[in-house]
Design a protein around this motif. Sequence first.
Motif, PDB file in Angstrom:
ATOM      1  N   GLY A  73      36.121  23.155  55.487  1.00 44.57           N
ATOM      2  CA  GLY A  73      35.622  23.165  54.125  1.00 44.57           C
ATOM      3  C   GLY A  73      35.671  21.826  53.431  1.00 44.57           C
ATOM      4  O   GLY A  73      35.896  21.748  52.220  1.00 44.57           O
ATOM      5  N   VAL A  74      35.443  20.748  54.190  1.00 48.24           N
ATOM      6  CA  VAL A  74      35.441  19.402  53.613  1.00 48.24           C
ATOM      7  C   VAL A  74      34.138  18.705  53.988  1.00 48.24           C
ATOM      8  O   VAL A  74      33.455  19.104  54.933  1.00 48.24           O
ATOM      9  CB  VAL A  74      36.646  18.570  54.105  1.00 48.24           C
ATOM     10  N   PRO A  75      33.753  17.647  53.271  1.00 51.72           N
ATOM     11  CA  PRO A  75      32.517  16.930  53.607  1.00 51.72           C
ATOM     12  C   PRO A  75      32.545  16.347  55.013  1.00 51.72           C
ATOM     13  O   PRO A  75      33.611  16.078  55.584  1.00 51.72           O
ATOM     14  CB  PRO A  75      32.460  15.828  52.538  1.00 51.72           C
ATOM     15  N   ALA A  76      31.354  16.118  55.555  1.00 55.08           N
ATOM     16  CA  ALA A  76      31.224  15.689  56.947  1.00 55.08           C
ATOM     17  C   ALA A  76      31.885  14.351  57.231  1.00 55.08           C
ATOM     18  O   ALA A  76      32.332  14.099  58.355  1.00 55.08           O
ATOM     19  CB  ALA A  76      29.747  15.635  57.332  1.00 55.08           C
ATOM     20  N   ARG A  77      31.949  13.466  56.253  1.00 54.86           N
ATOM     21  CA  ARG A  77      32.522  12.140  56.484  1.00 54.86           C
ATOM     22  C   ARG A  77      33.937  12.008  55.934  1.00 54.86           C
ATOM     23  O   ARG A  77      34.408  10.904  55.676  1.00 54.86           O
ATOM     24  CB  ARG A  77      31.612  11.065  55.882  1.00 54.86           C
ATOM     25  N   SER A  78      34.617  13.134  55.783  1.00 56.12           N
ATOM     26  CA  SER A  78      35.972  13.110  55.239  1.00 56.12           C
ATOM     27  C   SER A  78      36.947  12.434  56.192  1.00 56.12           C
ATOM     28  O   SER A  78      36.777  12.459  57.417  1.00 56.12           O
ATOM     29  CB  SER A  78      36.459  14.536  54.976  1.00 56.12           C
ATOM     30  N   ARG A  79      37.971  11.833  55.609  1.00 56.57           N
ATOM     31  CA  ARG A  79      39.112  11.370  56.386  1.00 56.57           C
ATOM     32  C   ARG A  79      40.225  12.395  56.231  1.00 56.57           C
ATOM     33  O   ARG A  79      40.481  12.911  55.147  1.00 56.57           O
ATOM     34  CB  ARG A  79      39.570   9.978  55.932  1.00 56.57           C
ATOM     35  N   VAL A  80      40.863  12.695  57.332  1.00 58.54           N
ATOM     36  CA  VAL A  80      41.888  13.730  57.382  1.00 58.54           C
ATOM     37  C   VAL A  80      43.103  13.183  58.121  1.00 58.54           C
ATOM     38  O   VAL A  80      43.084  12.065  58.645  1.00 58.54           O
ATOM     39  CB  VAL A  80      41.357  14.989  58.111  1.00 58.54           C
ATOM     40  N   VAL A  81      44.163  13.978  58.163  1.00 63.83           N
ATOM     41  CA  VAL A  81      45.328  13.650  58.979  1.00 63.83           C
ATOM     42  C   VAL A  81      45.226  14.455  60.268  1.00 63.83           C
ATOM     43  O   VAL A  81      45.055  15.678  60.234  1.00 63.83           O
ATOM     44  CB  VAL A  81      46.641  13.966  58.245  1.00 63.83           C
ATOM     45  N   GLU A  82      45.322  13.776  61.400  1.00 68.42           N
ATOM     46  CA  GLU A  82      45.236  14.414  62.715  1.00 68.42           C
ATOM     47  C   GLU A  82      46.594  14.347  63.427  1.00 68.42           C
ATOM     48  O   GLU A  82      47.329  13.386  63.269  1.00 68.42           O
ATOM     49  CB  GLU A  82      44.228  13.699  63.606  1.00 68.42           C
ATOM     50  N   ARG A  83      46.865  15.362  64.213  1.00 70.66           N
ATOM     51  CA  ARG A  83      48.046  15.375  65.080  1.00 70.66           C
ATOM     52  C   ARG A  83      47.616  15.913  66.436  1.00 70.66           C
ATOM     53  O   ARG A  83      47.076  17.019  66.524  1.00 70.66           O
ATOM     54  CB  ARG A  83      49.146  16.245  64.477  1.00 70.66           C
ATOM     55  N   ASP A  84      47.828  15.151  67.491  1.00 65.19           N
ATOM     56  CA  ASP A  84      47.523  15.583  68.850  1.00 65.19           C
ATOM     57  C   ASP A  84      48.804  15.624  69.654  1.00 65.19           C
ATOM     58  O   ASP A  84      49.614  14.665  69.627  1.00 65.19           O
ATOM     59  CB  ASP A  84      46.539  14.622  69.532  1.00 65.19           C
ATOM     60  N   VAL A  85      49.011  16.690  70.394  1.00 64.57           N
ATOM     61  CA  VAL A  85      50.195  16.830  71.238  1.00 64.57           C
ATOM     62  C   VAL A  85      49.784  17.439  72.576  1.00 64.57           C
ATOM     63  O   VAL A  85      48.707  18.025  72.703  1.00 64.57           O
ATOM     64  CB  VAL A  85      51.276  17.735  70.587  1.00 64.57           C
ATOM     65  N   ILE A  86      50.666  17.309  73.543  1.00 66.00           N
ATOM     66  CA  ILE A  86      50.530  18.045  74.805  1.00 66.00           C
ATOM     67  C   ILE A  86      51.801  18.855  75.000  1.00 66.00           C
ATOM     68  O   ILE A  86      52.911  18.320  74.909  1.00 66.00           O
ATOM     69  CB  ILE A  86      50.296  17.110  75.996  1.00 66.00           C
ATOM     70  N   LEU A  87      51.638  20.146  75.231  1.00 66.46           N
ATOM     71  CA  LEU A  87      52.761  21.030  75.510  1.00 66.46           C
ATOM     72  C   LEU A  87      53.005  21.062  77.015  1.00 66.46           C
ATOM     73  O   LEU A  87      52.067  21.295  77.798  1.00 66.46           O
ATOM     74  CB  LEU A  87      52.484  22.438  74.984  1.00 66.46           C
ATOM     75  N   HIS A  88      54.256  20.812  77.403  1.00 60.75           N
ATOM     76  CA  HIS A  88      54.622  20.764  78.818  1.00 60.75           C
ATOM     77  C   HIS A  88      55.571  21.910  79.147  1.00 60.75           C
ATOM     78  O   HIS A  88      56.496  22.201  78.381  1.00 60.75           O
ATOM     79  CB  HIS A  88      55.324  19.444  79.151  1.00 60.75           C
ATOM     80  N   CYS A  89      55.350  22.524  80.286  1.00 63.76           N
ATOM     81  CA  CYS A  89      56.266  23.533  80.829  1.00 63.76           C
ATOM     82  C   CYS A  89      56.756  23.055  82.185  1.00 63.76           C
ATOM     83  O   CYS A  89      55.949  22.836  83.101  1.00 63.76           O
ATOM     84  CB  CYS A  89      55.566  24.883  80.963  1.00 63.76           C
ATOM     85  N   ASP A  90      58.066  22.845  82.298  1.00 66.51           N
ATOM     86  CA  ASP A  90      58.657  22.328  83.534  1.00 66.51           C
ATOM     87  C   ASP A  90      57.925  21.077  84.018  1.00 66.51           C
ATOM     88  O   ASP A  90      57.651  20.911  85.212  1.00 66.51           O
ATOM     89  CB  ASP A  90      58.663  23.396  84.624  1.00 66.51           C
ATOM     90  N   GLY A  91      57.595  20.207  83.079  1.00 63.79           N
ATOM     91  CA  GLY A  91      56.980  18.926  83.407  1.00 63.79           C
ATOM     92  C   GLY A  91      55.477  18.951  83.577  1.00 63.79           C
ATOM     93  O   GLY A  91      54.859  17.893  83.730  1.00 63.79           O
ATOM     94  N   GLN A  92      54.862  20.138  83.527  1.00 70.01           N
ATOM     95  CA  GLN A  92      53.419  20.252  83.714  1.00 70.01           C
ATOM     96  C   GLN A  92      52.710  20.376  82.368  1.00 70.01           C
ATOM     97  O   GLN A  92      53.102  21.194  81.525  1.00 70.01           O
ATOM     98  CB  GLN A  92      53.088  21.474  84.578  1.00 70.01           C
ATOM     99  N   PRO A  93      51.640  19.591  82.134  1.00 65.48           N
ATOM    100  CA  PRO A  93      50.890  19.726  80.880  1.00 65.48           C
ATOM    101  C   PRO A  93      50.050  20.993  80.901  1.00 65.48           C
ATOM    102  O   PRO A  93      49.200  21.172  81.775  1.00 65.48           O
ATOM    103  CB  PRO A  93      50.014  18.472  80.871  1.00 65.48           C
ATOM    104  N   VAL A  94      50.292  21.897  79.948  1.00 68.76           N
ATOM    105  CA  VAL A  94      49.628  23.202  79.983  1.00 68.76           C
ATOM    106  C   VAL A  94      48.684  23.439  78.797  1.00 68.76           C
ATOM    107  O   VAL A  94      47.719  24.201  78.913  1.00 68.76           O
ATOM    108  CB  VAL A  94      50.657  24.352  80.071  1.00 68.76           C
ATOM    109  N   VAL A  95      48.949  22.819  77.654  1.00 69.70           N
ATOM    110  CA  VAL A  95      48.098  23.008  76.475  1.00 69.70           C
ATOM    111  C   VAL A  95      47.992  21.681  75.727  1.00 69.70           C
ATOM    112  O   VAL A  95      48.993  20.989  75.522  1.00 69.70           O
ATOM    113  CB  VAL A  95      48.661  24.088  75.524  1.00 69.70           C
TER     114      VAL A  95
END
Length: 201
Positions: A73-95
């Motif tokens: 619900g924001v304009p197309a050229r908006s600036r936002v705060v992003e957070r990217d992570v990788i979830l690991h299970c027993d050392g394997q990247p799963v999500v």
Amino acid sequence: MPRGVGRARWMAHPQALAGQLAEQGGVARRTRAWLSDPGSMTLKLKARTAHFTVRLLRQRPGPILADEHAALGVPARSRVVERDVILHCDGQPVVFGHTVLSTASVKSDWPFFSKLGNTPLGANLFFDPLVGRSPIQYARLAADHPLMRRIVQALPGLPLPPSLLARRSLFTRRGGVLMVTDVFLPALEPLMRSRPAHAPD
């Protein structure tokens, strides 16, 4: 950039992905069940692994992605705060997890967000009585999608199929809106076939 490149087609029902799934039979049913589960992904993973970790890739302001602004619900050229992570299970990247919210709502509506670090977001979202959640949307992300490119950059050398399944939903708290996207990585498949070994902490 040609129209549609870098965008995903988000749909309201996981069944709409059935024709796109390479798997058949029970595997496809399990995949749909995991995609549509309204509970905490963190808790599901913790129940199926001896060692769960979160790897923080980025948490900073940036331009909103082409297929996100309408949903947030924001304009197309908006600036936002992003957070990217990788979830690991027993050392394997799963999500691969991607969170986006407006810069104005970080301090007022999501005060814990800037202090998360390597703490999973779900630990806050699913246990805060002020938080509401919208219905889940589903998509298959092609190789040209920005999140796919981030996954390739974060996991160099990891064999990936041409596209990956993803789900996203909006969370609200007071007047703030936050969107969380989960992208299922190949190593998640064995966990989807397993039963919970223990109750998560």
